[in-house]
Enzyme design. Structure first.
Site, PDB file in Angstrom:
ATOM      1  N   GLU A 112       0.680  -1.194   0.024  1.00  0.00           N
ATOM      2  CA  GLU A 112      -0.263  -0.130  -0.144  1.00  0.00           C
ATOM      3  C   GLU A 112       0.957   1.094   0.183  1.00  0.00           C
ATOM      4  O   GLU A 112       1.989   1.362   0.411  1.00  0.00           O
ATOM      5  CB  GLU A 112      -0.916   0.032   1.195  1.00  0.00           C
ATOM      6  CG  GLU A 112      -1.962  -1.120   1.234  1.00  0.00           C
ATOM      7  CD  GLU A 112      -2.931  -1.231   2.412  1.00  0.00           C
ATOM      8  OE1 GLU A 112      -3.763  -1.626   2.321  1.00  0.00           O
ATOM      9  OE2 GLU A 112      -2.482  -0.837   3.294  1.00  0.00           O
ATOM     10  N   CYS A 125       3.415   8.517   1.023  1.00  0.00           N
ATOM     11  CA  CYS A 125       4.054   7.721   2.117  1.00  0.00           C
ATOM     12  C   CYS A 125       4.202   6.219   1.132  1.00  0.00           C
ATOM     13  O   CYS A 125       2.987   5.614   0.880  1.00  0.00           O
ATOM     14  CB  CYS A 125       3.119   7.345   3.182  1.00  0.00           C
ATOM     15  SG  CYS A 125       3.377   6.332   4.260  1.00  0.00           S
ATOM     16  N   CYS A 132       6.936  -7.028   6.600  1.00  0.00           N
ATOM     17  CA  CYS A 132       7.877  -6.388   7.399  1.00  0.00           C
ATOM     18  C   CYS A 132       8.327  -7.608   8.449  1.00  0.00           C
ATOM     19  O   CYS A 132       7.711  -8.180   8.951  1.00  0.00           O
ATOM     20  CB  CYS A 132       7.463  -5.121   8.204  1.00  0.00           C
ATOM     21  SG  CYS A 132       8.941  -4.664   8.986  1.00  0.00           S
ATOM     22  N   CYS A 136       7.422  -5.438  15.315  1.00  0.00           N
ATOM     23  CA  CYS A 136       6.905  -4.465  16.160  1.00  0.00           C
ATOM     24  C   CYS A 136       5.405  -4.674  16.595  1.00  0.00           C
ATOM     25  O   CYS A 136       4.807  -4.561  15.894  1.00  0.00           O
ATOM     26  CB  CYS A 136       6.982  -2.972  16.077  1.00  0.00           C
ATOM     27  SG  CYS A 136       8.816  -2.569  15.512  1.00  0.00           S
ATOM     28  N   CYS A 139       2.481  -2.502  15.616  1.00  0.00           N
ATOM     29  CA  CYS A 139       2.168  -2.228  13.904  1.00  0.00           C
ATOM     30  C   CYS A 139       1.478  -3.577  13.351  1.00  0.00           C
ATOM     31  O   CYS A 139       1.949  -4.507  13.312  1.00  0.00           O
ATOM     32  CB  CYS A 139       3.488  -2.158  13.653  1.00  0.00           C
ATOM     33  SG  CYS A 139       3.695  -1.721  11.891  1.00  0.00           S
ATOM     34  N   CYS A 363      -0.488   5.705  10.167  1.00  0.00           N
ATOM     35  CA  CYS A 363       0.661   4.591  10.514  1.00  0.00           C
ATOM     36  C   CYS A 363       0.306   3.655  11.080  1.00  0.00           C
ATOM     37  O   CYS A 363      -0.324   3.353  12.004  1.00  0.00           O
ATOM     38  CB  CYS A 363       1.387   5.836  11.852  1.00  0.00           C
ATOM     39  SG  CYS A 363       1.674   7.333  11.113  1.00  0.00           S
TER      40      CYS A 363
HETATM   41  N1  SAH Z   1       9.944   0.098   9.471  1.00  0.00           N
HETATM   42  C1  SAH Z   1      10.223   1.846   9.584  1.00  0.00           C
HETATM   43  C2  SAH Z   1       8.908   2.347   8.545  1.00  0.00           C
HETATM   44  C3  SAH Z   1       7.492   2.119   8.671  1.00  0.00           C
HETATM   45  S1  SAH Z   1       6.298   2.661   9.970  1.00  0.00           S
HETATM   46  C4  SAH Z   1       9.977   2.258  10.762  1.00  0.00           C
HETATM   47  O1  SAH Z   1       9.470   1.520  11.846  1.00  0.00           O
HETATM   48  O2  SAH Z   1      10.496   3.264  11.074  1.00  0.00           O
HETATM   49  C5  SAH Z   1       6.472   4.376   9.967  1.00  0.00           C
HETATM   50  C6  SAH Z   1       6.027   4.643  11.457  1.00  0.00           C
HETATM   51  O3  SAH Z   1       4.665   4.245  12.002  1.00  0.00           O
HETATM   52  C7  SAH Z   1       7.105   4.097  12.389  1.00  0.00           C
HETATM   53  O4  SAH Z   1       7.379   5.062  13.371  1.00  0.00           O
HETATM   54  C8  SAH Z   1       6.141   3.183  13.150  1.00  0.00           C
HETATM   55  O5  SAH Z   1       6.667   2.839  14.452  1.00  0.00           O
HETATM   56  C9  SAH Z   1       4.887   3.866  13.168  1.00  0.00           C
HETATM   57  N2  SAH Z   1       3.706   2.932  13.681  1.00  0.00           N
HETATM   58  C10 SAH Z   1       3.613   1.727  13.244  1.00  0.00           C
HETATM   59  N3  SAH Z   1       2.342   1.225  13.755  1.00  0.00           N
HETATM   60  C11 SAH Z   1       1.682   2.398  14.329  1.00  0.00           C
HETATM   61  C12 SAH Z   1       0.745   2.445  14.866  1.00  0.00           C
HETATM   62  N4  SAH Z   1      -0.252   1.661  15.331  1.00  0.00           N
HETATM   63  N5  SAH Z   1       0.365   3.676  15.581  1.00  0.00           N
HETATM   64  C13 SAH Z   1       1.233   4.852  15.307  1.00  0.00           C
HETATM   65  N6  SAH Z   1       2.390   4.661  14.795  1.00  0.00           N
HETATM   66  C14 SAH Z   1       2.676   3.393  14.199  1.00  0.00           C
END
Ligand code: SAH
Length: 377
Positions: A112, A125, A132, A136, A139, A363
């Site tokens: 996406e 974006c 991935c 985390c 996420c 995000c």
């Molecule tokens: N892998 C990279 C880029 C992708 S995510 C990274 O982790 O930086 C982009 C941002 O969105 C990251 O800061 C990630 O931690 C954040 N993110 C992921 N899931 C989220 C959520 N459920 N709520 C808010 N931010 C989130």
């Protein structure tokens, strides 16, 4: 005591070989395209013509490339511009200012991208991997694991495609020209290092070699892969580095960003300051505000002490809870107190807007598996 998440094995480690997409002109620099065109028995200047259509005019349909002889057009387009992204679904919200695109790749993987219009700029974006591997737990993409790395052209094409959508005037109230790209979609950009760096070069090279964006308008976001951060600092690029910190202490960060088990907060911040001093660019520290998990005043104070006096900016992201998650966003008063304490410590801090929530475009919500039901699969 909660048990720590374990980093999943990469597909290569379990013997699956992800299928690469066909080669596309965006995989190559201009010289590479010229060599390829010559191999196909065409004059080298055709590479520039094709590139001007793709990067300069955002045209991908051979029928519109009328400066090329009809017989050559289809042949060259087939060889240099195979279709990489098939739109499966496009959704809009925020009165059309946010649009999410779900794409199917040649091997069926889904990724996406999100297009966001503001009065003064247009941002996309984009995704750097299908899935991935960083796991985390807050996420959505992290839950599904890694399918494969995207090719350079698969990364670039998301931006070029959506630049075309913006140019058609689809984002009301915004300039028609795409100006900003953030690697904050699916995937960990620095785990697909060489293709991501190549994609950045292509996005920033002037047309017809590339899309002509300013390097300063490109942001690469990472969980904190320290060796890759240090390598990026030496590429001679002035892109913004975003570091997804989410906790100022190792005990909590080990859980929220499992790669912290390998590279600790102190190491990751060291690499961030190295990036800042070598590029002169302020590092953007990303911090998802998770209720009663990482939003305590003492954590704000600790974060403030770690960042005070550094070339850093904190971007607080209200957590966007993933389906079935035990976590929620911090209440607004808690968020305000967190901001206040950081600012008191002298750290520049803002709260990220939450574009695209209704279309799961915010995000961490870019998990194609969630949308696959809408796709009838
Ligand atoms: N892998 C990279 C880029 C992708 S995510 C990274 O982790 O930086 C982009 C941002 O969105 C990251 O800061 C990630 O931690 C954040 N993110 C992921 N899931 C989220 C959520 N459920 N709520 C808010 N931010 C989130």
């Amino acid at each position: 005591m909660t048990s720590l998440p374990v980093l999943p094995l990469s597909p290569a480690a379990v013997g699956r070989r992800p299928a690469l997409p066909p080669r596309h002109l965006a995989d190559l620099d201009l010289a590479g395209r010229q060599a390829l065109v010559a191999e196909l028995g065409e004059p080298a200047f055709r590479a520039k013509q094709l590139s001007t259509h793709y990067f300069g005019r955002l045209v991908r349909d051979p029928a519109q490339m009328t400066d090329l002889p009809a017989a050559t057009r289809d042949r060259l387009a087939e060889a240099l511009m195979p279709r990489l992204l098939t739109p499966v679904r496009e959704m809009a919200c925020d009165d059309g200012a946010t649009r999410k695109a779900l794409w199917r790749l040649h091997d069926g993987s889904l990724v996406e991208s999100v297009l966001m219009g503001y009065p003064d700029r247009v941002t996309v974006c984009i995704s750097s991997q299908a899935g991935c591997g960083m796991a985390c737990p807050f996420c959505a993409t992290g839950q599904a694991g890694l399918t494969r790395n995207l090719s350079t052209a698969e990364i670039v094409d998301q931006a070029v495609y959506l630049a075309g959508v913006a140019a058609s005037g689809a984002v009301a109230g915004s300039p028609p020209r795409l100006s900003h790209v953030v690697f904050m979609g699916m995937g960990e950009p620095l785990a697909n290092y060489s293709r991501v760096v190549d994609a950045v070069r292509r996005l920033c090279a002037p047309a017809p070699e590339g899309l002509g964006l300013s390097q300063r308008h490109v942001t690469v976001s990472t969980v904190g892969l320290v060796p890759a951060m240090r390598r990026l600092a030496g590429e001679g690029l002035s892109v913004t580095l975003a570091l997804s910190l989410h906790a100022p202490d190792d005990e909590l960060r080990d859980e929220l960003v499992p790669v912290n088990q390998r590279w600790k907060v102190a190491e990751v911040l060291d690499a961030a300051w190295d990036y800042a001093s070598r590029t002169g660019r302020r590092v953007s520290v990303e911090y998802a505000m998770i209720r009663d998990v990482n939003d305590q005043p003492w954590r704000a104070d600790l974060l403030g002490r770690l960042l005070a006096g550094r070339l850093a900016h904190v971007n607080l992201i209200p957590l966007n809870p993933t389906p079935g998650s035990r976590w929620d966003a911090s209440p607004k008063p808690v968020e305000r107190e967190f901001v206040r304490r950081l600012r008191e410590a002298g750290v520049s801090t803002t709260v990220r807007d939450t574009r695209g929530r209704e279309i799961d475009g915010a995000c961490g919500q870019l998990a194609a598996s969630e949308t696959s039901s809408a796709d009838g699969r």
